[in-house]
Scaffold this active site. Structure first.
Site: not given
Length: 163
Positions: A34, A81
């Site tokens: 990701s 993230k």
């Protein structure tokens, strides 16, 4: 006498180690795709990053920083993230239930760098900064990848009104 010295060292060392881990930071393995290409740029090796817990004690989060947070979907999981928007920013979403979102006070918008291959705010919306556990500051392993992590927001993902 030697046993007493060893015992004293252990009894002193364990609390100091735990305090450093809880307050300062630690090294963590980054799994998944990701955050490609920033982290784990190829599938053959895995990056390890230094997660700075001290840096988030005041909840001062900036756009572009890579953070570790408790997953809003699974509180037993930590995810990593990039912060794309902070409170007051207007974000053009990618598949969220609204096409535009104004980030509320005490929240931020996080996304993986590998758009479309990330479970992020485009799935669960703005996240509370109280879920942030650390800032990733450096890649520490493998040795040929040692570097400071850049605070760049991917092209096309900046909040509306920012240049």
């Amino acid at each position: 006498m030697k046993l007493r010295l060893i015992l004293r060292s252990v009894l002193f060392g364990i609390p100091v180690g735990i305090t450093l881990f809880d307050s300062v930071g630690y090294v963590a393995r980054v799994e998944g795709i990701s955050m490609q290409p920033s982290l784990n740029p190829n599938c053959d090796e895995v990056d390890y990053v230094f997660l700075n817990r001290w840096a988030v004690r005041t909840y001062n989060i900036a756009r572009g920083e890579i953070i570790s947070l408790i997953s809003p979907k699974d509180p037993d999981q930590k995810i990593i993230k990039r912060v794309v928007g902070i409170e007051g920013d207007v974000i053009k979403t990618l598949g969220y239930k609204k096409p535009y979102v104004t980030i509320p006070e005490g929240h931020c918008w996080v996304e993986g760098d590998h758009t479309g291959h990330s479970l992020d705010s485009n799935s669960f919306g703005p996240i509370s900064v109280g879920l942030v556990t650390a800032k990733a500051s450096h890649i520490v392993w493998p040795p040929h990848r040692w570097q400071n992590l850049k605070h760049d927001i991917p092209e096309g993902r900046k909040p509306l009104g920012l240049k």
